[in-house]
Design a protein around this motif. Structure first.
Motif, short mmCIF file in Angstrom:
data_model
loop_
_atom_site.label_atom_id
_atom_site.label_comp_id
_atom_site.label_asym_id
_atom_site.label_seq_id
_atom_site.Cartn_x
_atom_site.Cartn_y
_atom_site.Cartn_z
N LEU A 116 1.88 -16.92 -1.86
CA LEU A 116 0.45 -16.98 -2.15
C LEU A 116 -0.24 -16.29 -0.98
O LEU A 116 -0.30 -16.83 0.13
N PHE A 117 -0.68 -15.08 -1.20
CA PHE A 117 -1.29 -14.23 -0.18
C PHE A 117 -2.78 -14.55 -0.13
O PHE A 117 -3.51 -14.28 -1.09
N ILE A 118 -3.23 -15.14 0.98
CA ILE A 118 -4.63 -15.54 1.12
C ILE A 118 -5.38 -14.46 1.88
O ILE A 118 -5.19 -14.28 3.08
N LYS A 119 -6.18 -13.73 1.16
CA LYS A 119 -6.94 -12.61 1.72
C LYS A 119 -8.21 -13.13 2.38
O LYS A 119 -9.04 -13.73 1.72
N ARG A 120 -8.33 -12.90 3.69
CA ARG A 120 -9.50 -13.36 4.43
C ARG A 120 -10.66 -12.38 4.27
O ARG A 120 -10.45 -11.18 4.19
N LYS A 121 -11.87 -12.91 4.24
CA LYS A 121 -13.07 -12.08 4.05
C LYS A 121 -13.24 -11.06 5.17
O LYS A 121 -13.65 -9.93 4.93
N GLU A 122 -12.95 -11.46 6.41
CA GLU A 122 -13.20 -10.58 7.55
C GLU A 122 -12.09 -9.56 7.80
O GLU A 122 -12.21 -8.70 8.67
N THR A 123 -11.00 -9.63 7.06
CA THR A 123 -9.89 -8.71 7.28
C THR A 123 -10.27 -7.28 6.92
O THR A 123 -10.75 -7.01 5.84
N LYS A 124 -10.03 -6.39 7.86
CA LYS A 124 -10.29 -4.96 7.64
C LYS A 124 -8.98 -4.22 7.31
O LYS A 124 -9.00 -3.20 6.65
N LYS A 125 -7.85 -4.73 7.81
CA LYS A 125 -6.56 -4.09 7.63
C LYS A 125 -6.00 -4.40 6.24
O LYS A 125 -6.21 -5.49 5.70
N ASP A 126 -5.26 -3.46 5.68
CA ASP A 126 -4.67 -3.64 4.36
C ASP A 126 -3.28 -4.28 4.47
O ASP A 126 -2.25 -3.62 4.31
N TYR A 127 -3.26 -5.58 4.74
CA TYR A 127 -2.00 -6.31 4.89
C TYR A 127 -1.22 -6.37 3.57
O TYR A 127 0.00 -6.40 3.57
N LEU A 128 -1.92 -6.40 2.47
CA LEU A 128 -1.25 -6.48 1.17
C LEU A 128 -0.38 -5.26 0.93
O LEU A 128 0.75 -5.38 0.43
N SER A 129 -0.85 -4.09 1.30
CA SER A 129 -0.04 -2.88 1.14
C SER A 129 1.20 -2.94 2.02
O SER A 129 2.28 -2.51 1.60
N GLU A 130 1.07 -3.47 3.23
CA GLU A 130 2.24 -3.61 4.11
C GLU A 130 3.27 -4.54 3.47
O GLU A 130 4.46 -4.23 3.44
N LEU A 131 2.80 -5.67 2.98
CA LEU A 131 3.69 -6.63 2.33
C LEU A 131 4.39 -5.99 1.12
O LEU A 131 5.62 -6.07 1.00
N ASN A 132 3.63 -5.38 0.26
CA ASN A 132 4.20 -4.76 -0.93
C ASN A 132 5.19 -3.65 -0.59
O ASN A 132 6.20 -3.48 -1.27
N ARG A 133 4.90 -2.90 0.47
CA ARG A 133 5.80 -1.83 0.90
C ARG A 133 7.17 -2.38 1.30
O ARG A 133 8.21 -1.84 0.92
N VAL A 134 7.19 -3.48 2.04
CA VAL A 134 8.45 -4.09 2.48
C VAL A 134 9.21 -4.67 1.28
O VAL A 134 10.42 -4.48 1.14
N ILE A 135 8.49 -5.38 0.41
CA ILE A 135 9.13 -5.95 -0.78
C ILE A 135 9.76 -4.85 -1.63
O ILE A 135 10.90 -4.99 -2.08
N THR A 136 9.05 -3.76 -1.80
CA THR A 136 9.56 -2.65 -2.62
C THR A 136 10.74 -1.95 -1.95
O THR A 136 11.77 -1.73 -2.59
N LYS A 137 10.61 -1.61 -0.68
CA LYS A 137 11.66 -0.88 0.03
C LYS A 137 12.99 -1.62 0.01
O LYS A 137 14.04 -1.03 -0.19
N PHE A 138 12.94 -2.93 0.21
CA PHE A 138 14.17 -3.71 0.29
C PHE A 138 14.49 -4.44 -1.01
O PHE A 138 15.41 -5.26 -1.05
#
Length: 108
Positions: A75-97
């Protein structure tokens, strides 16, 4: 990827509990290893984490899946103040491996 969006309810544990209730899961399920799954459903063992902790969520979700014989999920909790695209990083690792992890998204 599977996505599910809910409304915000404060702290990580409150958000997780609300989300878990909304999917008819069990919050803070104790495993045979005496670890705690944030939300256990009939299908998933879900680790809830704020966006910046996505790396920790990968390992915990896989451990909970193994110990409960469920599919791993985050359960990925996206914070309002986050500027970085953490979801893309997570999805990239899940996909690559080719990790068997489903991702649900909610906002803070």
């Amino acid at each position: 990827m599977l996505f599910f969006v809910t409304q915000s309810y404060g702290s990580e544990s409150k958000i997780s509990d609300y989300w878990c209730t909304s999917v008819n899961g069990v919050s803070q399920f104790t495993t045979k290893d005496r670890t705690y799954v944030d939300c256990l459903t009939n299908e998933f063992a879900v680790e809830a984490e704020y966006d910046y902790n996505w790396k920790e969520a990968i390992g915990q979700s896989l451990h909970y899946a193994e110990t409960t014989n469920r599919q791993a999920a985050i359960l990925f909790i996206k914070r309002k103040e986050t500027k970085k695209d953490y979801l893309s990083e997570l999805n990239r690792v899940i996909t690559k491996f080719e990790l068997p992890i489903k991702v649900f998204i909610t906002e803070e």
